[in-house]
Write an enzyme that holds these catalytic residues in place. Structure first.
Site, PDB file in Angstrom:
ATOM      1  N   LYS A  25      12.665 -12.338   6.134  1.00  0.00           N
ATOM      2  CA  LYS A  25      13.622 -11.882   7.136  1.00  0.00           C
ATOM      3  C   LYS A  25      14.983 -12.535   6.903  1.00  0.00           C
ATOM      4  O   LYS A  25      16.010 -11.859   6.854  1.00  0.00           O
ATOM      5  CB  LYS A  25      13.085 -12.232   8.527  1.00  0.00           C
ATOM      6  CG  LYS A  25      13.607 -11.371   9.632  1.00  0.00           C
ATOM      7  CD  LYS A  25      12.990 -11.786  10.978  1.00  0.00           C
ATOM      8  CE  LYS A  25      11.552 -11.303  11.109  1.00  0.00           C
ATOM      9  NZ  LYS A  25      10.860 -11.888  12.282  1.00  0.00           N
ATOM     10  N   ARG A  95      13.745 -16.299  15.737  1.00  0.00           N
ATOM     11  CA  ARG A  95      12.780 -15.417  15.057  1.00  0.00           C
ATOM     12  C   ARG A  95      12.138 -16.144  13.889  1.00  0.00           C
ATOM     13  O   ARG A  95      12.798 -16.800  13.110  1.00  0.00           O
ATOM     14  CB  ARG A  95      13.503 -14.186  14.507  1.00  0.00           C
ATOM     15  CG  ARG A  95      14.586 -13.653  15.386  1.00  0.00           C
ATOM     16  CD  ARG A  95      15.418 -12.574  14.689  1.00  0.00           C
ATOM     17  NE  ARG A  95      14.640 -11.402  14.354  1.00  0.00           N
ATOM     18  CZ  ARG A  95      15.115 -10.391  13.652  1.00  0.00           C
ATOM     19  NH1 ARG A  95      16.358 -10.438  13.168  1.00  0.00           N
ATOM     20  NH2 ARG A  95      14.362  -9.350  13.377  1.00  0.00           N
ATOM     21  N   GLY A 104       3.753  -9.112  13.198  1.00  0.00           N
ATOM     22  CA  GLY A 104       3.276  -9.544  14.507  1.00  0.00           C
ATOM     23  C   GLY A 104       2.613 -10.904  14.534  1.00  0.00           C
ATOM     24  O   GLY A 104       2.069 -11.319  15.539  1.00  0.00           O
ATOM     25  N   MET A 106       3.907 -14.098  13.864  1.00  0.00           N
ATOM     26  CA  MET A 106       4.622 -15.223  14.440  1.00  0.00           C
ATOM     27  C   MET A 106       5.538 -14.659  15.524  1.00  0.00           C
ATOM     28  O   MET A 106       5.962 -13.530  15.457  1.00  0.00           O
ATOM     29  CB  MET A 106       5.453 -15.914  13.370  1.00  0.00           C
ATOM     30  CG  MET A 106       4.791 -15.950  12.005  1.00  0.00           C
ATOM     31  SD  MET A 106       3.507 -17.177  11.853  1.00  0.00           S
ATOM     32  CE  MET A 106       4.495 -18.618  11.862  1.00  0.00           C
ATOM     33  N   ARG A 339      12.931  -4.698   5.258  1.00  0.00           N
ATOM     34  CA  ARG A 339      11.965  -5.234   4.291  1.00  0.00           C
ATOM     35  C   ARG A 339      11.320  -4.052   3.574  1.00  0.00           C
ATOM     36  O   ARG A 339      11.407  -2.917   4.056  1.00  0.00           O
ATOM     37  CB  ARG A 339      10.897  -6.070   4.996  1.00  0.00           C
ATOM     38  CG  ARG A 339      10.092  -5.256   5.986  1.00  0.00           C
ATOM     39  CD  ARG A 339       9.082  -6.125   6.722  1.00  0.00           C
ATOM     40  NE  ARG A 339       8.624  -5.422   7.901  1.00  0.00           N
ATOM     41  CZ  ARG A 339       8.175  -6.015   9.008  1.00  0.00           C
ATOM     42  NH1 ARG A 339       8.154  -7.313   9.093  1.00  0.00           N
ATOM     43  NH2 ARG A 339       7.752  -5.302  10.018  1.00  0.00           N
ATOM     44  N   HIS A 458       0.920  -2.214  16.400  1.00  0.00           N
ATOM     45  CA  HIS A 458       0.236  -3.261  15.639  1.00  0.00           C
ATOM     46  C   HIS A 458      -0.940  -2.693  14.849  1.00  0.00           C
ATOM     47  O   HIS A 458      -1.083  -2.927  13.649  1.00  0.00           O
ATOM     48  CB  HIS A 458      -0.244  -4.345  16.606  1.00  0.00           C
ATOM     49  CG  HIS A 458      -0.966  -5.468  15.945  1.00  0.00           C
ATOM     50  ND1 HIS A 458      -2.341  -5.508  15.871  1.00  0.00           N
ATOM     51  CD2 HIS A 458      -0.511  -6.560  15.292  1.00  0.00           C
ATOM     52  CE1 HIS A 458      -2.697  -6.607  15.217  1.00  0.00           C
ATOM     53  NE2 HIS A 458      -1.599  -7.258  14.856  1.00  0.00           N
ATOM     54  N   SER A 766     -18.341  -9.586 -25.945  1.00  0.00           N
ATOM     55  CA  SER A 766     -18.000  -9.080 -24.622  1.00  0.00           C
ATOM     56  C   SER A 766     -18.373 -10.159 -23.618  1.00  0.00           C
ATOM     57  O   SER A 766     -19.515 -10.610 -23.589  1.00  0.00           O
ATOM     58  CB  SER A 766     -18.763  -7.788 -24.337  1.00  0.00           C
ATOM     59  OG  SER A 766     -18.533  -7.395 -23.007  1.00  0.00           O
ATOM     60  N   CYS A 833     -16.855  -7.545 -19.447  1.00  0.00           N
ATOM     61  CA  CYS A 833     -17.592  -6.487 -18.753  1.00  0.00           C
ATOM     62  C   CYS A 833     -18.189  -6.953 -17.435  1.00  0.00           C
ATOM     63  O   CYS A 833     -19.040  -6.305 -16.872  1.00  0.00           O
ATOM     64  CB  CYS A 833     -18.682  -5.920 -19.654  1.00  0.00           C
ATOM     65  SG  CYS A 833     -19.932  -7.139 -20.099  1.00  0.00           S
ATOM     66  N   TYR A 853      -9.957  -5.204 -24.356  1.00  0.00           N
ATOM     67  CA  TYR A 853     -10.216  -4.307 -23.229  1.00  0.00           C
ATOM     68  C   TYR A 853     -10.857  -5.048 -22.064  1.00  0.00           C
ATOM     69  O   TYR A 853     -11.398  -6.138 -22.228  1.00  0.00           O
ATOM     70  CB  TYR A 853     -11.113  -3.131 -23.651  1.00  0.00           C
ATOM     71  CG  TYR A 853     -12.534  -3.526 -23.990  1.00  0.00           C
ATOM     72  CD1 TYR A 853     -13.514  -3.618 -23.006  1.00  0.00           C
ATOM     73  CD2 TYR A 853     -12.908  -3.803 -25.312  1.00  0.00           C
ATOM     74  CE1 TYR A 853     -14.812  -3.983 -23.316  1.00  0.00           C
ATOM     75  CE2 TYR A 853     -14.198  -4.172 -25.625  1.00  0.00           C
ATOM     76  CZ  TYR A 853     -15.151  -4.262 -24.625  1.00  0.00           C
ATOM     77  OH  TYR A 853     -16.433  -4.637 -24.919  1.00  0.00           O
TER      78      TYR A 853
HETATM   79  P1  ADP Z   1       8.709  -9.460  14.282  1.00  0.00           P
HETATM   80  O1  ADP Z   1       8.641 -10.167  12.997  1.00  0.00           O
HETATM   81  O2  ADP Z   1       7.496  -9.607  15.125  1.00  0.00           O
HETATM   82  O3  ADP Z   1       9.177  -8.050  14.134  1.00  0.00           O
HETATM   83  P2  ADP Z   1      11.389 -10.092  15.033  1.00  0.00           P
HETATM   84  O4  ADP Z   1      11.923 -11.450  14.904  1.00  0.00           O
HETATM   85  O5  ADP Z   1      11.783  -9.128  13.980  1.00  0.00           O
HETATM   86  O6  ADP Z   1       9.815 -10.203  15.137  1.00  0.00           O
HETATM   87  O7  ADP Z   1      11.873  -9.594  16.435  1.00  0.00           O
HETATM   88  C1  ADP Z   1      11.148  -8.960  17.433  1.00  0.00           C
HETATM   89  C2  ADP Z   1      12.003  -7.865  18.051  1.00  0.00           C
HETATM   90  O8  ADP Z   1      13.191  -8.388  18.601  1.00  0.00           O
HETATM   91  C3  ADP Z   1      12.448  -6.844  17.043  1.00  0.00           C
HETATM   92  O9  ADP Z   1      12.384  -5.565  17.613  1.00  0.00           O
HETATM   93  C4  ADP Z   1      13.855  -7.226  16.733  1.00  0.00           C
HETATM   94  O10 ADP Z   1      14.633  -6.146  16.312  1.00  0.00           O
HETATM   95  C5  ADP Z   1      14.338  -7.759  18.082  1.00  0.00           C
HETATM   96  N1  ADP Z   1      15.408  -8.736  17.889  1.00  0.00           N
HETATM   97  C6  ADP Z   1      15.330  -9.873  17.184  1.00  0.00           C
HETATM   98  N2  ADP Z   1      16.505 -10.534  17.177  1.00  0.00           N
HETATM   99  C7  ADP Z   1      17.355  -9.793  17.907  1.00  0.00           C
HETATM  100  C8  ADP Z   1      18.733  -9.927  18.260  1.00  0.00           C
HETATM  101  N3  ADP Z   1      19.459 -10.965  17.844  1.00  0.00           N
HETATM  102  N4  ADP Z   1      19.296  -8.966  19.015  1.00  0.00           N
HETATM  103  C9  ADP Z   1      18.556  -7.918  19.425  1.00  0.00           C
HETATM  104  N5  ADP Z   1      17.269  -7.724  19.140  1.00  0.00           N
HETATM  105  C10 ADP Z   1      16.656  -8.643  18.375  1.00  0.00           C
HETATM  106 MG    MG Z   2      10.685  -7.611  13.016  1.00  0.00          MG
END
Ligand code: ADP
Ligand code: MG
Ligand code: MG
Length: 873
Positions: A25, A95, A104, A106, A339, A458, A766, A833, A853
């Site tokens: 990220k 984040r 989902g 962390m 990503r 999820h 082999s 094998c 192989y």
């Molecule tokens: P995950 O890895 O679980 O997606 P994120 O860190 O990407 O967690 O964030 C969870 C949600 O919060 C996402 O929808 C993201 O776009 C939103 N979000 C994160 N940071 C900001 C921010 N600075 N302003 C607005 N929305 C945010």
């Molecule tokens: Mg995210």
């Protein structure tokens, strides 16, 4: 030392290559900022801090505190706001994000920086009280849950209670007064949960939140996810602190997620969901049903156009399909994450071939990066056969979240799914929606069905990542956890009932439906041609029957690396002759019994050679201990005694004599052929007579006779002579010769150590890595289940060595044998094998050693082809 990296305003201290340090990220936020995309500014705390935090009892390394403070000043300057200001506060999100994405796994805290004072300031400044209190209640909830470990449910209950009192169904229908009330109630929940007041100092909030992210790296669910996905070698998670942008300020605001292409089938179209007047998690949490991204074009055409432009740019920049998060604040678009998107096998192949056609990426690039070996494996998964689905067996239609067919018994909890799975029962996990706590059960289930949530919920994301069939958001059914059942109003399905799901069509079907083999499209064939152009190591198959041989050829096998002959002795008539042979008292009797087996065996080889049409076929001579062919049950023994006309007592006596304490280390492999040369003779005769017959019909054959379980060169020489002798006899009688090779399996550690001596005599090697692993570790393959599981749990072993080649130990033997063998014969043909021939990382290892192989089961052949190509790039 530098621990904190800033990004914003068209610049960044990091870039996309720094994933190990900044997490996926953080690295991508930096990259996007540097290429000028609209990214809210922020900073990233490196994963090294997490590592330190874990090892030094929750401490930060020296200097981090100051670097964080400096970075906050940087943010304040860019945003022209100040952190903790009572009248116009800067708010941030905290984040997590490791080098490998864990959807989902962390947690994230939004709107950090608010307190009882600044919420009023925010309300006045934005002239939007409702918005300010909406932010605050979300913040208390997330902070309470993520940082302090209060169950989200406890907040949720208050929200529900309030909604019921106000007689509304949606969060957005709550007014200012209700939201204020909610903030009060949440603070009470917080006090109840922690014994403290909600923290009012933003710096304190920030510090606690960052620590919580570091801690979440070692939470059980994160560890489970890493284990299931074999994610190792990461030091920790990075933390991103980023200025908030608001999707919840009103009707001209929105938040959403989108893929640059359809992740289920690969179609080149913007694909995703959004919600107006919402924040962050709302879209994936299934709070309101999100809308199709195309409708954004109607609501906010300018933002939509801008989004399309940016997504195109991102795809070109990353040369891969992207999974993007965005937020629109009062008509202004911001990108919050990008990503490489997870996709199904079918989508991966289509995207790869499309992107090559669009000249976005080279063929090499596509083979190297756009399709994983596991994707091909998914493609080979069975599908429900259309003709077997009656319209009235369909009990629900949901979203086609992850393709493939799954058939199993219904369970309603992850725990139950894991239990049943352990017992060997196939199950379908049925949940209203799934959360990260469910990953264990999801992994154990054949398929997943949810009644709520969208294509990016999820359940959908995790299932697609694993290639597991999933139907999501099936609103036709109502799940009742209490009664352990679900119903569509007409049909009720209880726990333990069979259902079938079709993840490609989103169908839920009552009963246990038959599944059929998949078929392949043009894009698959095109892609595999590129794979084969790149690859220079052959892929063969392990096949014992003509059917397997034909299937494997369809999958692209270039020969048979292992045809086990013992499986050919289990037919009804054959087993009789085999048993007669085994209990023979004299060589003469034994020879007569073997004569009876000869025609069957010869016929088998004719068919297999024909199926392979001149490709090399390695036939392994009889390998298992003989008692495996004898009956065990009293009844069977009785009837055998009648059949063979041997007194029961004598037969029982004979069977007792054949019993061994350690059959796997006993009278088997070439030891059989040495003590009973007539077995080797019969098998050689069958192989070569079949070959001669085909040659006379004008067909090409390339037989390779393989002696199993050799440990000394003398053993090999002995068997080699028996084979050559018989060959001369056959050729003389038939008046025709065929070329054949005699080689050996390297599966006894001693053979690897004296491989140079053996190579003087052998024409090929082999590696039988199953036995070689068994004997190198001293783990009985048939008993290892008892301790392998705990070994993997304890981390004593990283992988099951019977699935992933143990490069350090077994691999060293493979290397020694290869080097020694080739020191004598430079061009010695060498393959593998064992099971490992179809495991991508083991294939790479074989490639690096210079093997000619790998040979694997038919269904793994495409996987091995791709792995071999990728090993070369
Ligand atoms: P995950 O890895 O679980 O997606 P994120 O860190 O990407 O967690 O964030 C969870 C949600 O919060 C996402 O929808 C993201 O776009 C939103 N979000 C994160 N940071 C900001 C921010 N600075 N302003 C607005 N929305 C945010
Ligand atoms: Mg995210
Ligand atoms: Mg073996």
């Amino acid at each position: 030392k530098k621990y904190v990296y800033t990004f914003g305003d068209g610049e960044a201290e990091g870039d996309k290559s720094m994933k190990q340090l900044l997490g996926g990220k953080g690295a991508n936020l930096a990259e996007m900022s540097a290429i000028g995309l609209p990214i809210p500014p922020g900073f990233t705390l490196s994963a090294e801090i997490c590592d330190y935090y874990t090892h030094y009892d929750g401490q930060w390394p020296e200097g981090v505190e100051e670097q964080v403070q400096e970075s906050v000043r940087y943010l304040e300057k860019l945003m022209d706001l100040s952190f903790g200001d009572a009248s116009d506060p800067l708010l941030v999100s905290v984040r997590s994000g490791a080098a490998i994405s864990m959807p989902g796994m962390m947690d994230t805290v939004l709107n950090l920086g608010l307190n009882d004072q600044s919420v009023q300031g925010l309300a006045e400044k934005t002239d939007n009280e409702r918005f300010a209190y909406d932010c605050y209640r979300r913040f208390i909830d997330m902070f309470g849950n993520v940082v302090m470990g209060i169950e989200h449910e406890q907040f949720e209950e208050e929200l529900q209670a309030l909604k019921e009192k106000e007689e509304v169904t949606l969060d957005t229908q709550l007014g200012v007064e209700e939201l204020k009330e909610l903030v009060n109630r949440y603070q009470t929940v917080y006090r109840r949960g922690t014994g403290k007041d909600f923290p009012q100092d933003p710096n304190n909030q920030l510090h606690l939140a960052i620590d919580a992210v570091f801690r979440s790296w070692n939470a059980k669910r994160a560890r489970t996810y890493r284990k299931i996905n074999r994610i190792t070698g990461l030091v920790g998670t990075a933390v991103n602190v980023q200025a908030m942008v608001y999707g919840n300020m009103g009707k001209d605001c929105a938040t959403g997620v989108c893929f640059t292409r359809n992740p289920a089938d690969g179609t080149n179209e913007l694909y995703g969901e959004f919600l107006v007047n919402a924040q962050g998690e709302d879209v994936v949490a299934g709070i309101r049903t999100p809308r199709n991204i195309n409708e954004l074009n109607e609501d906010m055409p300018e933002s939509y156009d801008e989004l399309v432009e940016i997504t195109d740019k991102l795809e070109q920049h990353y040369q891969d399909m992207q999974d993007i998060e965005f937020t629109i604040q009062q008509g202004r678009l911001f990108i919050l994450q990008t990503r490489n998107g997870k996709r199904t096998g079918a989508a991966a192949v289509k995207i790869a071939t499309d992107m090559v056609e669009e000249e976005l990426i080279s063929r090499k690039g596509a083979v190297a990066n756009l399709v994983e070996p596991g994707h091909l494996d998914q493609l080979l998964h069975p599908q429900l056969s259309q003709s077997d689905i009656e319209e009235d067996a369909i009990i629900g239609r949901g979203l086609p979240a992850s393709p493939g067919a799954a058939v199993g018994k219904v369970v309603f909890s992850s725990e139950k799914a894991e239990q049943q799975h352990e017992k060997g029962d196939p199950v379908i996990l049925v949940r209203i929606e799934t959360s990260p706590e469910d990953v264990g059960g999801m992994s154990a289930a054949e398929g997943i069905l949810t009644s709520r949530g969208g294509m990016t919920s999820h359940a959908a994301v995790v299932a697609r990542g694993w290639g597991k069939p999933c139907v999501a958001g099936c609103g036709d059914i109502i799940i009742n956890y209490e009664n352990q059942s679900f119903s569509n109003g007409e049909t009720t399905i209880h726990e333990g009932d069979w259902i079938s799901i079709d993840g490609a069509k989103g169908l839920v079907i009552e009963g246990q439906k038959p599944v059929e083999e998949p078929s392949f499209g043009d894009d698959y064939h095109a892609f595999m041609r590129w794979v084969d152009d790149i690859r220079d190591m052959d892929v063969r198959t392990n096949a014992d029957t003509p059917e397997d041989a034909l299937r494997a050829r369809d999958f692209g096998a270039q020969g048979i690396g292992l045809a086990r002959t013992e499986h050919m002795f289990f037919g009804e008539e054959r087993i009789k002759a085999m048993r007669r042979m085994i209990i023979s008292e004299s060589e003469k009797e034994r020879k007569r019994a073997l004569e009876g087996l000869l025609p069957y065996q010869r016929e088998d080889f004719v068919e297999i050679f024909e199926a392979m049409e001149g490709l090399p076929v390695t036939v392994r001579l009889l390998d298992p201990p003989l008692h495996e062919f004898l009956p065990e049950e009293d009844e069977e023994i009785k009837s055998l005694s009648r059949e063979l006309d041997i007194p029961l007592r004598d037969l029982n006596q004979k069977i007792r004599v054949l019993k061994e304490f350690n059959p796997m280390l006993g009278h088997r492999g070439c030891r059989l052929g040495i003590t009973y040369p007539e077995i080797t003779q019969m098998q050689t005769r069958a192989i070569l007579e079949a070959a001669v017959r085909l040659k006379k019909e004008g067909k090409r054959v390339e037989p390779e006779i393989m002696i199993p379980l050799v440990g000394t060169s003398e053993e090999f020489i002995h068997q080699h002579e028996v084979v050559d002798h018989m060959a001369d006899e056959v050729f003389a009688r038939e008046g025709e010769r065929v070329d054949y090779k005699v080689g050996t399996m390297i599966e006894v550690p001693r053979a690897a150590l004296v491989a140079d001596k053996i190579a003087e005599e052998a024409e090929f090697f082999s590696f039988g890595t199953n036995d070689l692993t068994q004997m190198t570790f001293g783990y009985s393959r048939d008993d290892a289940g008892k301790f392998l599981e705990p070994y993997l749990k304890e981390g004593i072993l990283e992988n099951d060595p019977f699935q992933v080649l143990d490069e350090e130990g077994v691999g060293t033997l493979v290397r020694i044998a290869t080097e020694k063998g080739r020191s004598v014969k430079k061009d010695l043909k060498i393959g593998i094998c064992g099971e490992h021939g179809g495991d991508p990382s083991s294939v790479r290892f074989c490639y690096e050693l210079g093997l000619n192989y790998v040979s694997c089961s038919p269904y793994r052949v495409p996987v091995a082809r791709l792995a071999a190509a990728q090993a070369r790039l």
